[in-house]
Design a protein around this motif. Structure first.
Motif, mmCIF file in Angstrom:
data_model
loop_
_atom_site.group_PDB
_atom_site.id
_atom_site.type_symbol
_atom_site.label_atom_id
_atom_site.label_comp_id
_atom_site.label_asym_id
_atom_site.label_seq_id
_atom_site.Cartn_x
_atom_site.Cartn_y
_atom_site.Cartn_z
ATOM 1 N N ASN A 8 0.932 -1.256 -0.171
ATOM 2 C CA ASN A 8 -0.031 0.225 -0.052
ATOM 3 C C ASN A 8 0.981 1.148 0.030
ATOM 4 O O ASN A 8 1.851 1.367 0.550
ATOM 5 C CB ASN A 8 -0.838 0.027 1.242
ATOM 6 C CG ASN A 8 -2.168 -0.875 1.031
ATOM 7 O OD1 ASN A 8 -2.409 -1.369 0.183
ATOM 8 N ND2 ASN A 8 -2.693 -1.426 2.060
ATOM 9 N N PRO A 47 -1.202 -5.033 3.073
ATOM 10 C CA PRO A 47 -2.420 -5.343 2.250
ATOM 11 C C PRO A 47 -3.137 -6.326 2.901
ATOM 12 O O PRO A 47 -2.331 -7.322 3.596
ATOM 13 C CB PRO A 47 -1.816 -5.496 0.836
ATOM 14 C CG PRO A 47 -0.270 -6.066 1.055
ATOM 15 C CD PRO A 47 0.094 -5.179 2.386
ATOM 16 N N ARG A 74 1.965 1.902 -6.213
ATOM 17 C CA ARG A 74 2.084 0.621 -5.631
ATOM 18 C C ARG A 74 3.158 0.030 -6.078
ATOM 19 O O ARG A 74 4.029 -0.653 -5.669
ATOM 20 C CB ARG A 74 0.774 -0.297 -5.578
ATOM 21 C CG ARG A 74 -0.241 0.224 -4.533
ATOM 22 C CD ARG A 74 -1.507 -0.680 -4.440
ATOM 23 N NE ARG A 74 -2.326 -0.317 -3.358
ATOM 24 C CZ ARG A 74 -3.755 -0.753 -3.313
ATOM 25 N NH1 ARG A 74 -4.040 -1.475 -4.210
ATOM 26 N NH2 ARG A 74 -4.209 -0.477 -2.278
ATOM 27 N N SER A 96 4.293 9.266 0.628
ATOM 28 C CA SER A 96 3.135 8.673 1.564
ATOM 29 C C SER A 96 2.762 9.503 2.328
ATOM 30 O O SER A 96 3.521 10.398 3.333
ATOM 31 C CB SER A 96 3.735 7.470 2.304
ATOM 32 O OG SER A 96 3.881 6.610 1.352
#
Length: 675
Positions: free
Chosen positions: A145, A151, A354, A470
């Protein structure tokens, strides 16, 4: 006037030297002075914003972090749409990967053709060895992720490679539970009305996926797949039980585990995962893996073929024709209440990050993270570490040997800012223009090879589980480090031009939170080398657990939805982090003043600005279905109740003159202090 936080954020940064909010970084227009701080501090800080905020139609939650995410996503889109012109190999891969996902007309023309080879291979499963090989293949069918979260494992027996938490200098192979389509095992068994609705929606979703892919008896197949998942879920460990690090460390030889978990062809499975040569496996939940292995032997092969086929269909759906994409989103809508499917470019950004996130991140760092911001955050982290050292030194309940070990661990704690260095090498990933599903499958295979390549090598302590862009922050107990990506370090979390009180209340609290995770109820089990190794005296450990139990009891009383309370046991680690992080940030802020009084700005003292900033970065509005799912599955309490940590800090009471009789008041003997 403060900038509104009502819709998608602007891509443009504020002019140099100007704060994103108001004159000093605090959103004064968001406040509701009619609400007394001692009655409801969250609404005192955010009440006007809450009344006017609108959740975008393609979102389940809207707030400060969602705003940052929108800004970062728009920046990533700009990078991806221009990457092909950079003249680099990574730039071409980024552009082609993104382009294949965003070209809706091309996806429509391809139809189901990219999926047919996958379904044909699964239809040919004819025996236990074939089934084991396909479960092994499925166990790797996930990409990281973008925000660093794990995930949801697709296979009931999911393989992986990670750091050996008892010998953190090496990597080791392991197995973990997975294989369910609902968010948690309790969705299958706890008969709340909302759970029953989600179950029904999920079964209908499975049936529609089968029908879209041209299968006959779609409803019957869906029912049998759901029954198999329910059986798998029954063997799962609960989220609360699964928090205990030492209970997830179960070492087996290959032969011993095959004997304990009969039913699956382990030779075929381990060969297909690439782990056949590993002498030891760490099995996180032996009982769950044993239950799944038994199901492999006892459940009809036809049901397993359907189980695997619908996972292949769901893997394909986000990059398939519109009917598949709409049905894929329909399940998300059932879970979260989100009305509208995101624009195709948003899905394309997430999927490209990803697969090639650190390649995108290299460009992001160059464009959006100046050295001055890195230096400013680094100085704050040093102040927060010093504040933690002072707290450890002053603890009256900790014995000298344990205190000495704690201080050694703190000194060794590494704090990394911006992104992984060096960034990941993507030279081995083949990306083909116009082949969205093929690129996805190749990216999954590339990730599998990357993970397998770790075995036999020393642990790479520079590695991050996040991309530079992120919107998250992470503490890693085995690596003894915390990480703050560049994407997270922007207003309102961090504003280089804001008043120090505002920045310490916002990003300072997060820095303290991540530092304290090294010493929360699970992080404290890891020593200064990153090994799972009890370094506490029995006396100290008992006192530490008593403080944690106080937070469990406090948070178990909060009831965000009628009849649905926060699970204090599930959230205790994050609650310890929130409380300790806020306390550390306050100490660091006060120390940064060097004994001088803070200025009064807009009638607010420094301490008041600190606590208001803390509450404002937590502001959010959320759809009820999404809130319910968070309460049931997320180790973080909902934001409003995270902000309630102020009730445990004496300094908050002094800053806002909070008195007995006010709703948020806690007597001094009921205020929890962990660190």
């Amino acid at each position: 006037m403060a900038a509104p936080l009502l819709g998608p954020a602007s891509l443009a940064a504020p002019p140099k030297g100007q704060t994103a909010y108001g004159d000093f970084g605090l959103d004064l227009a968001a406040m509701d002075p009619a609400v007394a701080p001692g009655d409801d501090f969250y609404r005192h800080a955010n009440g006007a914003w809450i009344r006017s905020a609108t959740i975008p139609q393609d979102r389940a939650i809207w707030g400060a972090n969602a705003q940052i995410n929108d800004t970062t996503q728009a920046r990533s889109r700009a990078i991806m749409e221009s990457a092909g012109a950079l003249g680099t190999a990574n730039g071409r891969k980024i552009a082609d990967y993104y382009g294949a996902w965003v070209d809706a007309a091309h996806l429509e023309r391809l139809g189901m053709d990219p999926l047919r080879p996958e379904l044909a291979r699964l239809a040919a499963i004819s025996g236990p060895a074939d089934l084991a090989r396909e479960l092994a293949r499925l166990s790797w069918a996930a990409l990281p992720n973008p925000n660093g979260a794990s995930p949801l494992p697709q296979s009931p027996v999911t393989s992986g490679v990670g750091i050996d938490i008892k010998r953190p200098e090496r990597y080791i192979a392991g197995l973990t539970q997975g294989g369910i389509g609902l968010p948690d095992r309790d969705y299958y068994f706890v008969d709340r009305p909302a759970n029953l609705e989600v179950r029904q929606a999920y079964r209908a979703h499975l049936a529609r996926m089968f029908a879209l892919a041209g299968f006959d008896d779609a409803a019957g197949r869906a029912a049998r797949v759901y029954a198999l998942e329910e059986r798998i879920a029954r063997g799962h460990r609960t989220r609360v039980a699964n928090r205990e690090a030492e209970k997830r460390y179960n070492a087996f030889t290959r032969a011993d585990f095959a004997a304990q978990a009969p039913g699956l062809d382990w030779d075929a499975y381990l060969k297909a995962t690439g782990l056949e040569a590993q002498p030891i496996l760490i099995v996180n939940q032996p009982e769950a893996i044993a239950a799944a292995a038994a199901a492999a032997n006892e459940v009809p092969l036809a049901d397993w073929r359907d189980y695997l086929s619908v996972r292949a269909i769901r893997n394909f759906a986000p990059v398939g024709p519109r009917a598949f994409r709409e049905e894929d989103f329909a399940y998300t809508r059932a879970l979260t209440g989100t009305p509208e499917m995101p624009a195709p470019w948003k899905t394309a950004v997430i999927q490209t990050e990803r697969a090639l996130g650190q390649a995108v991140g290299e460009i992001y760092l160059q464009r959006h993270f100046p050295a001055s911001s890195r230096a400013q955050i680094a100085e704050m982290t040093r102040n927060l570490k010093r504040a933690m050292a002072v707290r450890i030194e002053r603890l009256d309940w900790m014995t000298a040997p344990t205190r000495a070990r704690a201080l050694v661990k703190l000194r060794r704690l590494r704090i990394e800012i911006g992104g992984q260095q060096p960034l990941r090498d993507y030279s081995g990933l083949q990306v083909t223009a116009g082949d969205g599903f093929g690129n996805l499958l190749r990216a999954q295979s590339f990730e599998r090879a990357r993970m397998l390549g770790k075995l036999g090598r020393p642990v790479d302590r520079s590695e991050w589980s996040m991309n530079p862009q992120s919107v998250n922050a992470v503490s890693n107990a085995a690596l003894v480090k915390v990480m703050f990506p560049a994407g997270y370090l922007q207003p309102p979390n961090f504003d280089p031009n804001a008043d120090p009180a505002v920045n310490y209340g916002a990003i300072g609290r997060v820095i303290g939170h991540e530092i304290s995770h090294q010493f929360d109820d699970q992080g404290a089990k890891f020593d200064e080398t990153g090994a799972l190794n009890n370094w506490w005296s029995a006396e100290d450990l008992a006192k530490f657990r008593t403080a944690g139990a106080g937070l469990v009891a406090q948070y178990s009383q909060y009831e965000p939805l009628p009849g649905l309370r926060i699970n204090g046991f599930l959230t205790v680690g994050e609650n310890i982090g929130d409380l300790a992080g806020l306390a550390l940030a306050y100490d660091a802020y006060r120390a940064s003043l060097g004994g001088k009084p803070a200025p009064v700005l807009a009638g607010l003292t420094g301490d008041q600005r600190f606590f208001l900033s803390f509450a404002q970065v937590l502001r959010s509005v959320q759809r009820e279905d999404a809130l319910r799912q968070q309460i049931l599955t997320d180790p973080h309490a909902p934001n409003e109740w995270r902000a309630a940590q102020v009730r445990n800090l004496d300094a908050w009471y002094a800053a806002f003159d909070v008195k007995p009789g006010q709703k948020a008041y806690l007597p001094p003997d009921r205020r929890i202090q962990v660190w």
